[in-house]
Each structure stands twice: as C-alpha cells, then as structure tokens.
Design a protein around this motif. Sequence first.
Motif, PDB file in Angstrom:
ATOM      1  N   SER A  46      28.566  27.799  43.534  1.00 29.05           N
ATOM      2  CA  SER A  46      29.148  28.978  42.902  1.00 29.05           C
ATOM      3  C   SER A  46      29.752  28.492  41.591  1.00 29.05           C
ATOM      4  CB  SER A  46      30.204  29.625  43.808  1.00 29.05           C
ATOM      5  OG  SER A  46      31.241  28.702  44.071  1.00 29.05           O
ATOM      6  N   CYS A  47      30.541  29.317  40.968  1.00 30.83           N
ATOM      7  CA  CYS A  47      31.130  28.934  39.691  1.00 30.83           C
ATOM      8  C   CYS A  47      32.638  29.102  39.730  1.00 30.83           C
ATOM      9  CB  CYS A  47      30.542  29.771  38.559  1.00 30.83           C
ATOM     10  SG  CYS A  47      28.770  29.525  38.355  1.00 30.83           S
ATOM     11  N   LEU A  48      33.294  28.341  38.895  1.00 31.30           N
ATOM     12  CA  LEU A  48      34.736  28.386  38.761  1.00 31.30           C
ATOM     13  C   LEU A  48      35.033  28.841  37.349  1.00 31.30           C
ATOM     14  CD1 LEU A  48      37.483  27.667  40.028  1.00 31.30           C
ATOM     15  CD2 LEU A  48      37.082  25.307  39.336  1.00 31.30           C
ATOM     16  N   GLY A  49      35.735  29.952  37.209  1.00 35.16           N
ATOM     17  CA  GLY A  49      36.035  30.503  35.898  1.00 35.16           C
ATOM     18  C   GLY A  49      37.505  30.400  35.576  1.00 35.16           C
ATOM     19  N   PHE A  50      37.807  30.269  34.293  1.00 33.38           N
ATOM     20  CA  PHE A  50      39.186  30.181  33.820  1.00 33.38           C
ATOM     21  C   PHE A  50      39.390  31.249  32.762  1.00 33.38           C
ATOM     22  CE2 PHE A  50      37.910  26.160  35.481  1.00 33.38           C
ATOM     23  CZ  PHE A  50      38.987  25.782  36.263  1.00 33.38           C
ATOM     24  N   ASN A  51      40.293  32.203  33.044  1.00 31.19           N
ATOM     25  CA  ASN A  51      40.573  33.291  32.121  1.00 31.19           C
ATOM     26  C   ASN A  51      41.904  33.062  31.422  1.00 31.19           C
ATOM     27  OD1 ASN A  51      39.023  34.699  34.556  1.00 31.19           O
ATOM     28  ND2 ASN A  51      38.614  35.833  32.690  1.00 31.19           N
ATOM     29  N   ALA A  52      41.929  33.292  30.112  1.00 33.94           N
ATOM     30  CA  ALA A  52      43.188  33.290  29.386  1.00 33.94           C
ATOM     31  C   ALA A  52      43.975  34.525  29.808  1.00 33.94           C
ATOM     32  CB  ALA A  52      42.927  33.325  27.880  1.00 33.94           C
ATOM     33  N   HIS A  53      45.273  34.494  29.621  1.00 35.31           N
ATOM     34  CA  HIS A  53      46.108  35.623  30.016  1.00 35.31           C
ATOM     35  C   HIS A  53      45.741  36.894  29.262  1.00 35.31           C
ATOM     36  CE1 HIS A  53      49.511  33.205  32.136  1.00 35.31           C
ATOM     37  NE2 HIS A  53      48.309  32.864  32.545  1.00 35.31           N
ATOM     38  N   ASP A  54      45.056  36.791  28.125  1.00 34.28           N
ATOM     39  CA  ASP A  54      44.577  37.975  27.398  1.00 34.28           C
ATOM     40  C   ASP A  54      43.674  38.828  28.277  1.00 34.28           C
ATOM     41  OD1 ASP A  54      45.911  36.973  25.205  1.00 34.28           O
ATOM     42  OD2 ASP A  54      44.104  36.301  24.166  1.00 34.28           O
ATOM     43  N   ALA A  55      43.034  38.225  29.252  1.00 33.64           N
ATOM     44  CA  ALA A  55      42.127  38.968  30.126  1.00 33.64           C
ATOM     45  C   ALA A  55      42.868  39.933  31.042  1.00 33.64           C
ATOM     46  CB  ALA A  55      41.279  38.004  30.950  1.00 33.64           C
ATOM     47  N   TYR A  56      44.161  39.728  31.280  1.00 37.75           N
ATOM     48  CA  TYR A  56      44.919  40.678  32.095  1.00 37.75           C
ATOM     49  C   TYR A  56      44.772  42.091  31.546  1.00 37.75           C
ATOM     50  CZ  TYR A  56      47.572  37.447  35.093  1.00 37.75           C
ATOM     51  OH  TYR A  56      47.948  36.527  36.033  1.00 37.75           O
ATOM     52  N   GLU A  57      44.965  42.239  30.240  1.00 34.65           N
ATOM     53  CA  GLU A  57      44.867  43.562  29.615  1.00 34.65           C
ATOM     54  C   GLU A  57      43.452  44.105  29.735  1.00 34.65           C
ATOM     55  OE1 GLU A  57      46.299  46.920  28.164  1.00 34.65           O
ATOM     56  OE2 GLU A  57      47.578  45.174  28.407  1.00 34.65           O
ATOM     57  N   MET A  58      42.470  43.267  29.459  1.00 37.41           N
ATOM     58  CA  MET A  58      41.076  43.682  29.521  1.00 37.41           C
ATOM     59  C   MET A  58      40.701  44.198  30.917  1.00 37.41           C
ATOM     60  SD  MET A  58      37.701  41.334  28.732  1.00 37.41           S
ATOM     61  CE  MET A  58      37.893  40.359  30.217  1.00 37.41           C
ATOM     62  N   LEU A  59      41.279  43.583  31.943  1.00 35.74           N
ATOM     63  CA  LEU A  59      40.968  43.939  33.328  1.00 35.74           C
ATOM     64  C   LEU A  59      41.958  44.954  33.909  1.00 35.74           C
ATOM     65  CD1 LEU A  59      40.112  40.352  34.584  1.00 35.74           C
ATOM     66  CD2 LEU A  59      38.504  42.178  34.005  1.00 35.74           C
ATOM     67  N   HIS A  60      42.835  45.477  33.057  1.00 34.21           N
ATOM     68  CA  HIS A  60      43.862  46.446  33.481  1.00 34.21           C
ATOM     69  C   HIS A  60      44.805  45.845  34.512  1.00 34.21           C
ATOM     70  CE1 HIS A  60      41.721  50.193  31.809  1.00 34.21           C
ATOM     71  NE2 HIS A  60      41.124  49.123  31.349  1.00 34.21           N
ATOM     72  N   LEU A  61      45.132  44.579  34.326  1.00 38.80           N
ATOM     73  CA  LEU A  61      46.032  43.885  35.237  1.00 38.80           C
ATOM     74  C   LEU A  61      47.354  43.518  34.579  1.00 38.80           C
ATOM     75  CD1 LEU A  61      43.459  41.463  36.920  1.00 38.80           C
ATOM     76  CD2 LEU A  61      44.539  43.474  37.959  1.00 38.80           C
ATOM     77  N   ALA A  62      47.649  44.114  33.424  1.00 38.42           N
ATOM     78  CA  ALA A  62      48.830  43.728  32.653  1.00 38.42           C
ATOM     79  C   ALA A  62      50.122  43.814  33.467  1.00 38.42           C
ATOM     80  CB  ALA A  62      48.931  44.575  31.393  1.00 38.42           C
ATOM     81  N   GLU A  63      50.232  44.814  34.342  1.00 33.75           N
ATOM     82  CA  GLU A  63      51.463  44.950  35.122  1.00 33.75           C
ATOM     83  C   GLU A  63      51.646  43.806  36.116  1.00 33.75           C
ATOM     84  OE1 GLU A  63      51.033  47.930  38.697  1.00 33.75           O
ATOM     85  OE2 GLU A  63      50.005  48.748  36.930  1.00 33.75           O
ATOM     86  N   HIS A  64      50.598  43.051  36.378  1.00 33.10           N
ATOM     87  CA  HIS A  64      50.670  41.920  37.297  1.00 33.10           C
ATOM     88  C   HIS A  64      50.780  40.577  36.581  1.00 33.10           C
ATOM     89  CE1 HIS A  64      49.623  44.705  40.460  1.00 33.10           C
ATOM     90  NE2 HIS A  64      48.621  45.119  39.712  1.00 33.10           N
ATOM     91  N   ALA A  65      50.800  40.597  35.266  1.00 38.17           N
ATOM     92  CA  ALA A  65      50.739  39.367  34.483  1.00 38.17           C
ATOM     93  C   ALA A  65      51.906  38.428  34.743  1.00 38.17           C
ATOM     94  CB  ALA A  65      50.646  39.687  32.994  1.00 38.17           C
ATOM     95  N   ASP A  66      53.047  38.962  35.092  1.00 38.91           N
ATOM     96  CA  ASP A  66      54.215  38.116  35.304  1.00 38.91           C
ATOM     97  C   ASP A  66      54.496  37.832  36.772  1.00 38.91           C
ATOM     98  OD1 ASP A  66      54.730  37.829  32.580  1.00 38.91           O
ATOM     99  OD2 ASP A  66      55.854  39.714  32.522  1.00 38.91           O
ATOM    100  N   SER A  67      53.556  38.164  37.638  1.00 39.85           N
ATOM    101  CA  SER A  67      53.743  37.929  39.070  1.00 39.85           C
ATOM    102  C   SER A  67      53.929  36.438  39.338  1.00 39.85           C
ATOM    103  CB  SER A  67      52.523  38.424  39.857  1.00 39.85           C
ATOM    104  OG  SER A  67      52.380  39.802  39.701  1.00 39.85           O
TER     105      SER A  67
END
Length: 128
Positions: A46-67
């Motif tokens: 399989s693959c292992l991916g690394f997302n920058a925190h900028d992706a939180y907004e793109m994925l509509h996860l901004a409210e979880h960014a500081d979890s």
Amino acid sequence: MSTLSYVNVFARDIEALSAFYSQLFGFPEIEAIRSPIFRGLDTGKSCLGFNAHDAYEMLHLAEHADSRGVKFLLNIDVDSPQEVDRLVPVAQAQGATLVKPPYKTYYNWYQAVLLDPEQNVFRINHML
C-alpha cells in the motif's frame, strides 16, 4: 474486495517526516504524485502519504486541525525479529523516541513501539 491504498499522516514538515520513513524502511517516494502539500511513499503493499496541515482546509477538516492525542498507529512489518532489533536504534538516531523496547506480544508478534520525530506512534513488527 476492498483494499487499503493509503494511510495518510498530517505532518508539520512533510519532507522531513516522509524522509524519516523512507530512510528507515527503504520506502521509495512516488514522485509523480508529489505536490507542495503532499508526499507519498510506496510501501510495496500500500502507500504511506504525508499531508501538510494546509490539507485540513481542502478536506473540510479545519475544525479538527488542533485536535490532540493519538489519531492513528502505523504498523510496519519487517522480515525478522533481528530486523526489529536492528531498526530501533536506527530510528532513534534519526529522531524517533523509543516508547516500548522490542518484546514478544501475547498474540505472538515481536515488536517495538516508537514515536516518530513529530510524535506520531508507530510500531516495527515481525509476526512470529
């Protein structure tokens, strides 16, 4: 049948964290999918991916960014118990923190528990 394609990790520094796993386990980067906010590694199954925190907004996860807290556990299988033992000090030399030294589990695996340089939990495993 469904299969796991990627495990993605949100990272403060996608270059450094992807390099940590690439160097430790020999996973090559998938350069064709590289972007300013993403790095991908081919693990063979399989693959292992690394997302920058900028992706939180793109994925509509901004409210979880500081979890806080552990949000996933990476498990990397290796070929032998000796390989677990060999890789632990290599990981530590690259900035990992040993949480639990190599041990035999009740489910008959040999593994070590570590934190990567961004404090994400991962295990190095061998099924006995």
